[in-house]
Design a protein around this motif. Sequence first.
Motif, mmCIF file in Angstrom:
data_model
loop_
_atom_site.group_PDB
_atom_site.id
_atom_site.type_symbol
_atom_site.label_atom_id
_atom_site.label_comp_id
_atom_site.label_asym_id
_atom_site.label_seq_id
_atom_site.Cartn_x
_atom_site.Cartn_y
_atom_site.Cartn_z
ATOM 1 N N TYR A 13 8.842 1.606 -21.714
ATOM 2 C CA TYR A 13 9.681 0.713 -21.020
ATOM 3 C C TYR A 13 9.595 0.543 -19.671
ATOM 4 O O TYR A 13 10.385 -0.361 -18.975
ATOM 5 C CB TYR A 13 11.424 1.491 -21.421
ATOM 6 N N GLU A 14 8.668 1.289 -18.906
ATOM 7 C CA GLU A 14 8.570 0.944 -17.600
ATOM 8 C C GLU A 14 7.141 1.673 -17.215
ATOM 9 O O GLU A 14 6.874 2.777 -17.382
ATOM 10 C CB GLU A 14 9.874 1.244 -16.471
ATOM 11 N N ILE A 15 6.523 1.017 -16.036
ATOM 12 C CA ILE A 15 5.382 1.746 -15.295
ATOM 13 C C ILE A 15 5.672 1.640 -13.782
ATOM 14 O O ILE A 15 5.702 0.488 -13.388
ATOM 15 C CB ILE A 15 4.081 1.038 -15.967
ATOM 16 N N ALA A 16 5.485 2.634 -13.325
ATOM 17 C CA ALA A 16 5.532 2.732 -11.751
ATOM 18 C C ALA A 16 4.298 2.674 -11.282
ATOM 19 O O ALA A 16 3.685 3.930 -11.465
ATOM 20 C CB ALA A 16 6.448 3.829 -11.325
ATOM 21 N N VAL A 17 3.768 1.878 -10.510
ATOM 22 C CA VAL A 17 2.439 1.958 -9.734
ATOM 23 C C VAL A 17 2.548 1.865 -8.324
ATOM 24 O O VAL A 17 3.054 1.063 -7.619
ATOM 25 C CB VAL A 17 1.678 0.745 -10.452
ATOM 26 N N ALA A 18 1.802 2.837 -7.546
ATOM 27 C CA ALA A 18 1.471 2.702 -6.268
ATOM 28 C C ALA A 18 0.001 2.182 -6.178
ATOM 29 O O ALA A 18 -1.043 2.922 -6.246
ATOM 30 C CB ALA A 18 1.606 3.965 -5.558
ATOM 31 N N GLY A 19 -0.213 1.100 -5.333
ATOM 32 C CA GLY A 19 -1.480 0.502 -4.938
ATOM 33 C C GLY A 19 -1.852 1.318 -3.906
ATOM 34 O O GLY A 19 -1.313 1.648 -2.897
ATOM 35 N N SER A 20 -3.367 1.317 -3.647
ATOM 36 C CA SER A 20 -3.856 2.068 -2.431
ATOM 37 C C SER A 20 -4.045 0.864 -1.324
ATOM 38 O O SER A 20 -4.254 0.982 -0.238
ATOM 39 C CB SER A 20 -5.368 2.507 -2.759
ATOM 40 N N GLU A 21 -3.999 -0.366 -1.525
ATOM 41 C CA GLU A 21 -3.910 -1.446 -0.759
ATOM 42 C C GLU A 21 -2.799 -2.446 -0.849
ATOM 43 O O GLU A 21 -2.281 -2.604 -2.108
ATOM 44 C CB GLU A 21 -5.241 -2.173 -0.601
ATOM 45 N N ASN A 22 -2.431 -3.444 0.081
ATOM 46 C CA ASN A 22 -1.762 -4.660 -0.215
ATOM 47 C C ASN A 22 -2.416 -5.498 -1.014
ATOM 48 O O ASN A 22 -3.735 -6.028 -0.799
ATOM 49 C CB ASN A 22 -1.197 -5.204 1.155
ATOM 50 N N ALA A 76 0.805 -1.021 0.017
ATOM 51 C CA ALA A 76 0.059 -0.134 0.089
ATOM 52 C C ALA A 76 0.599 1.363 0.109
ATOM 53 O O ALA A 76 1.874 1.379 0.634
ATOM 54 C CB ALA A 76 -0.994 0.045 1.147
ATOM 55 N N ASN A 77 0.533 2.089 -0.895
ATOM 56 C CA ASN A 77 1.107 3.555 -0.990
ATOM 57 C C ASN A 77 2.577 3.472 -1.326
ATOM 58 O O ASN A 77 3.151 4.569 -1.263
ATOM 59 C CB ASN A 77 0.875 4.134 0.222
ATOM 60 N N THR A 78 3.096 2.322 -1.812
ATOM 61 C CA THR A 78 4.679 2.061 -2.318
ATOM 62 C C THR A 78 4.657 1.848 -3.745
ATOM 63 O O THR A 78 4.198 0.882 -4.186
ATOM 64 C CB THR A 78 5.351 0.998 -1.254
ATOM 65 N N PRO A 79 5.459 2.732 -4.450
ATOM 66 C CA PRO A 79 5.628 2.451 -5.822
ATOM 67 C C PRO A 79 6.366 1.112 -6.300
ATOM 68 O O PRO A 79 7.152 0.619 -5.693
ATOM 69 C CB PRO A 79 6.355 3.514 -6.371
ATOM 70 N N VAL A 80 5.745 0.422 -7.190
ATOM 71 C CA VAL A 80 6.348 -0.639 -7.590
ATOM 72 C C VAL A 80 6.576 -0.549 -9.097
ATOM 73 O O VAL A 80 5.724 -0.114 -9.793
ATOM 74 C CB VAL A 80 5.448 -2.113 -7.359
ATOM 75 N N THR A 81 7.696 -0.949 -9.725
ATOM 76 C CA THR A 81 8.080 -0.715 -11.115
ATOM 77 C C THR A 81 7.821 -1.909 -11.679
ATOM 78 O O THR A 81 8.543 -3.052 -11.628
ATOM 79 C CB THR A 81 9.574 -0.183 -11.056
ATOM 80 N N TYR A 82 7.391 -1.864 -12.947
ATOM 81 C CA TYR A 82 7.369 -3.154 -14.189
ATOM 82 C C TYR A 82 8.083 -2.636 -15.012
ATOM 83 O O TYR A 82 7.939 -1.526 -15.792
ATOM 84 C CB TYR A 82 5.628 -3.278 -14.389
ATOM 85 N N LYS A 83 8.899 -3.275 -15.394
ATOM 86 C CA LYS A 83 9.845 -3.009 -16.748
ATOM 87 C C LYS A 83 9.351 -3.912 -17.874
ATOM 88 O O LYS A 83 9.323 -4.935 -17.924
ATOM 89 C CB LYS A 83 11.464 -3.244 -16.342
ATOM 90 N N PHE A 84 9.519 -3.279 -19.153
ATOM 91 C CA PHE A 84 9.113 -3.929 -20.330
ATOM 92 C C PHE A 84 10.109 -3.599 -21.409
ATOM 93 O O PHE A 84 11.025 -2.771 -21.321
ATOM 94 C CB PHE A 84 7.753 -3.075 -20.740
#
Length: 601
Positions: free
Chosen positions: A423-432, A407-415
């Motif tokens: 080439y990448e998407i950084a996503v922060a979710g609102s929940e675990n 939750a609230n922590t960016p996670v980076t997907y690399k393509f």
Amino acid sequence: MNNKSLRSIPVFLILFSILVMMVLPAMAEEIGIKISIKPSSTIANSTDDAYSATMDPKSVPGGGFYFLKVTIPAGYEYILPASGKTVGTYTMFNKTAHSNQVIIKIISNDTTAETVDVKYSTDYGVTYSIIKNQSIYNMVFGASTLKLTEPTPTTPGYLNISLGGNAGPILEQNEVTLIMAEGTLRNPADPGKYTWYLEAKSSPTGTPYTGHDDVRIIKNGKSHAKHFDVFDVHHPVDASLTLPSGSLTVGITAPPGVGATDFAVSLRNFDEDPIPDEKKGAESLSRFMFIGVDAPALRGISFTARINVSYASVLSSLTIPEKNLRLYRFNDSSSEWEPTLNGGVDTVNKIVYGDVTGFSTFGVLGAVETPPATSGAGSSTGGGGVISAEPYENILKSESYEKDFIANTPVTYKFSATEHGIYEIAVAGSENENDIAVRIEALKGTSKLAAASAPGTVYKNVNILAGTKKIKEAFIRFKVENSWLDSNNLAVSDVKMVKWDGSKWNPIETTELSKDASYTYFEAKTDSFSIWAIAGLKNEVSAAEPSVTQPEATPAVTTPAVTQTPSAGAPPVNLATIMVVIVLIAIVAVVYFKRKEIFKK
């Protein structure tokens, strides 16, 4: 040599180079074959399958093919059926005449002596000859031979065919089908993928041209009295057909010019998932089937069939929302599930339907929606895979990866695929959440789910999909070729990501990150994923526009996987090099002789 002769030399070289450029590509045309093995999926240890190997020559060497070899994978067991039963058939179909030009039928004669009778015709079935008491391992009929080497648990088997007399050759207008009758092969005991090969040659020592196809063997893992039923049904092709198993109907619409004729339809229902590892987040209704059609009048002709599958009997235990159900076809070449054409779900009559132009393995699948998170700090929910409603014929390439959300922590997907430019998407979710997939689809054109083309000059059309709606914010990082910006007279500030919200395109906040010799790198901010385009909006929007946050239309779920469509490649390096060298020689010759004439003056 006079001046007139000298002047003719460069002209000749230019004409010669043009001729070579025209001829060499034709000389480089690929000679090869395409084969298809059916069934594409079946049950371990079963003897209920009629195996067919179909060869469609893409092009043939001079004189055509006279020699064929089919490789049966190790693990199969050959069984000679009872006397009078069909062992197998060989047909050479003529696409121009729309009928079988050569027909060879092998019939069991004596199981103890392992002999067969061979009935064959080489004049479109007008007349037949019969050769009796042939060894199953070395059949001789007319000027042709067929030899069998049995497979074992550890070694492959072979069918070697030599076509003599009027039985050959196989030309481009022909399609060859070899069928091993039901009961002649016992499937391997071990589940897995088994590769069949077919080799064609013009002479015993000629260059072999090969094709291959896979059969998936699934385990007999559920305690049902019968895992599938087989029906041979004859019916005119220009009428609908109802198969009495699993409330499944197949309606085949005959193409123009094809009248009523008989065809055989075989249906196998699988209670167990035949391809368990390929759906990438989708779930099934245990409604899988293999459909095969033997209709000579349909060979080489385009046709459409409508398949309807009832799910009423499993409605009470349904874990997939009805609106998400779709009919899929498994593409054996790409090993991916594809949506059927014009597919949908009739929730009133409890029918899933789709149109097909060929028969294969089908399944009813759908996405399970993620339930709400349980309350309490630190709680987490299971995520899901991503499936798409984009028609597979509009998808150039796709990438999908899974990560866990904190939750609230960016996670980076690399393509890595170059087709979509991201080439990448950084996503922060609102929940675990666990195992959240993010999928990018590079499209061949505007998304079929958008009612209008994206504004401006479009660089890339893409879909970005996620296995959750619980996204707080996301940063899409992409790159644009500098040469594209220059050729379209666009400034860096003109580049925007635009998003389809269900009724219109909206530009979102897009920022330049960096630049190198080849690319300019950008970042776009959003709080949800949907249908997108990277575009140059020259003088159409301000430099910074807010992210669009209004509700968006979420595409309906129809496909867990995508067929990658190869783009047309450049000519082979050696061919391109030859053409360039010839043109350069011609140019140098022209310059040389022109200069020589000038100095003489």
